[in-house]
Design a protein around this motif. Structure first.
Motif, PDB file in Angstrom:
ATOM      1  N   VAL A  87     -34.935 -23.996  34.657  1.00 52.13           N
ATOM      2  CA  VAL A  87     -34.962 -25.187  33.806  1.00 52.13           C
ATOM      3  C   VAL A  87     -36.366 -25.771  33.804  1.00 52.13           C
ATOM      4  O   VAL A  87     -37.035 -25.806  34.841  1.00 52.13           O
ATOM      5  N   LEU A  88     -36.818 -26.214  32.640  1.00 54.54           N
ATOM      6  CA  LEU A  88     -38.078 -26.957  32.545  1.00 54.54           C
ATOM      7  C   LEU A  88     -37.768 -28.381  32.125  1.00 54.54           C
ATOM      8  O   LEU A  88     -37.021 -28.603  31.174  1.00 54.54           O
TER       9      LEU A  88
ATOM     10  N   SER B  30     -37.837 -16.080  26.297  1.00 57.12           N
ATOM     11  CA  SER B  30     -38.178 -17.196  27.170  1.00 57.12           C
ATOM     12  C   SER B  30     -37.950 -18.503  26.423  1.00 57.12           C
ATOM     13  O   SER B  30     -38.826 -18.952  25.678  1.00 57.12           O
ATOM     14  N   PRO B  31     -36.801 -19.131  26.577  1.00 56.49           N
ATOM     15  CA  PRO B  31     -36.535 -20.395  25.890  1.00 56.49           C
ATOM     16  C   PRO B  31     -37.612 -21.454  26.133  1.00 56.49           C
ATOM     17  O   PRO B  31     -37.987 -22.175  25.215  1.00 56.49           O
ATOM     18  N   VAL B  32     -38.104 -21.543  27.355  1.00 56.49           N
ATOM     19  CA  VAL B  32     -39.139 -22.537  27.674  1.00 56.49           C
ATOM     20  C   VAL B  32     -40.390 -22.318  26.830  1.00 56.49           C
ATOM     21  O   VAL B  32     -40.927 -23.253  26.222  1.00 56.49           O
ATOM     22  N   LEU B  33     -40.873 -21.090  26.770  1.00 56.54           N
ATOM     23  CA  LEU B  33     -42.087 -20.798  26.006  1.00 56.54           C
ATOM     24  C   LEU B  33     -41.809 -20.818  24.506  1.00 56.54           C
ATOM     25  O   LEU B  33     -42.674 -21.203  23.710  1.00 56.54           O
ATOM     26  N   ASP B  34     -40.620 -20.424  24.107  1.00 57.25           N
ATOM     27  CA  ASP B  34     -40.258 -20.400  22.695  1.00 57.25           C
ATOM     28  C   ASP B  34     -40.176 -21.821  22.117  1.00 57.25           C
ATOM     29  O   ASP B  34     -40.550 -22.060  20.971  1.00 57.25           O
ATOM     30  N   PHE B  35     -39.692 -22.765  22.919  1.00 54.83           N
ATOM     31  CA  PHE B  35     -39.541 -24.144  22.472  1.00 54.83           C
ATOM     32  C   PHE B  35     -40.805 -24.988  22.667  1.00 54.83           C
ATOM     33  O   PHE B  35     -40.793 -26.188  22.368  1.00 54.83           O
ATOM     34  N   LYS B  36     -41.871 -24.381  23.159  1.00 53.37           N
ATOM     35  CA  LYS B  36     -43.058 -25.158  23.537  1.00 53.37           C
ATOM     36  C   LYS B  36     -43.559 -26.105  22.435  1.00 53.37           C
ATOM     37  O   LYS B  36     -43.843 -27.285  22.716  1.00 53.37           O
ATOM     38  N   PRO B  37     -43.710 -25.668  21.178  1.00 52.10           N
ATOM     39  CA  PRO B  37     -44.201 -26.597  20.151  1.00 52.10           C
ATOM     40  C   PRO B  37     -43.308 -27.831  19.992  1.00 52.10           C
ATOM     41  O   PRO B  37     -43.802 -28.951  19.829  1.00 52.10           O
TER      42      PRO B  37
END
Length: 314
Positions: A57-58, A77-84
């Motif tokens: 989790v982030l 990678s949900p964390v990196l995919d959702f970064k924007p």
């Protein structure tokens, strides 16, 4: 004639030998690459023990209100995919990105990927983090899991946001799971992405982040969790058809105009889901399915306005 047959036999053997060597080379290169990449994958977020396994989790931002982000199917990678989107939301909210089992840096699992199991795991994770009230924001397939979730935990969820999210009556195709797993295990999936890297959908991030997404793609592609999830698509969609969004739950859908062109009744079916909801709306943006890559600013701005409107009407 004998000479011709001999030449043909030699040619055939040569072709077979070349093919065998080529296939073996692709397989070995993939094995070596996977081994090397394990040590290059960078850690991020935090681990939460859920059902005896580690879920990654982030948490970013320290706003009073919390947004829980759930990914679309197969996101490396949900964390990196959702970064924007996280970067746009986190100055105003506490943003929690959950990586379900089999995704990102979370453990894999052999537990069947029914909506019920997925929902139970997400809820347990939030409970362990002591997160009691939140808006749930889900991309694609998480529209199905989110619908199940808000019906079970209506008192906890303050609003639901769908980012080009799936709807229960949507037509679903069966994925050739075994073939895709073989494609990955043989190394030919890596080769295909090498030849055509544009097949890998990524947000606009730096090269280092892109490299991390690529490595996590090879690590997680069609693992046990994702394979089981694909096998359960039809049942999960069918089971969701019995559900409706709670009347008093604010709901907003952000839809992509490209998906509307490709999928019959995309917008009308989302509007159908809102017919009994007191506070609901559908917003269409120009773009493709991954709106959180291209329209994160617009989504964040509209969502802030949507919440403000809800608060002013209370």
């Amino acid at each position: 004639m004998k000479k011709l047959l001999k030449i043909m036999l030699i040619a055939l053997c040569t072709i077979v030998t070349v093919l065998v060597v080529f296939v073996a080379s692709v397989y070995v290169v993939n094995l070596i690459s996977n081994e090397r990449e394990q040590g290059k994958i960078e850690d991020y977020g935090q681990k939460v023990m859920v059902d005896g396994k580690q879920m990654n989790v982030l948490i970013q931002g320290d706003g009073k209100e919390t947004i829980v982000l759930l990914p679309g199917y197969g996101t490396a990678s949900p964390v990196l995919d959702f970064k924007p989107l996280v970067d746009e939301l986190s100055p105003y909210y506490r943003v929690v990105v959950i990586e379900p089992f089999g995704y990102g840096l979370s453990d894999d699992t052999d537990k069947v990927r029914t909506s019920q199991n997925i929902v139970n795991e997400i809820h347990e994770c939030l409970q362990k983090l002591n997160i009691k009230k939140y808006t749930m924001m889900g991309h694609s397939i998480s529209g199905i899991y989110g619908l199940e979730y808000v019906n079970q935990y209506e008192k906890e969820v303050q609003a639901f946001v769908g980012i080009d999210s799936s709807f229960p009556k949507q037509e679903t195709d069966e994925l050739p799971v075994s073939s895709l797993q073989l494609l990955n295990q043989s190394g030919f999936y890596r080769l295909l992405l090498k030849v055509n890297p544009d097949q890998l959908v990524m947000p606009k991030v730096d090269d280092q982040t892109k490299a991390q997404i690529k490595m996590l793609t090879f690590r997680n592609f069609m693992d046990e969790s994702q394979a089981s999830e694909a096998d359960n698509f039809r049942n999960n969609f069918k089971n969701a058809q019995r559900l409706h969004f709670p009347k008093k739950l604010p709901v907003v859908f952000y839809l992509a105009d490209q998906t509307e062109k490709e999928t019959p009744n995309w917008k009308p079916m989302h509007e159908e889901l809102l017919k009994n909801v007191d506070h609901g709306k559908v917003v269409t943006f120009k773009g493709g399915h991954y709106l959180h890559h291209t329209r994160s600013k617009e989504i964040a701005a509209d969502f802030k306005g949507f919440l403000s409107e809800i608060e002013s009407n209370r």
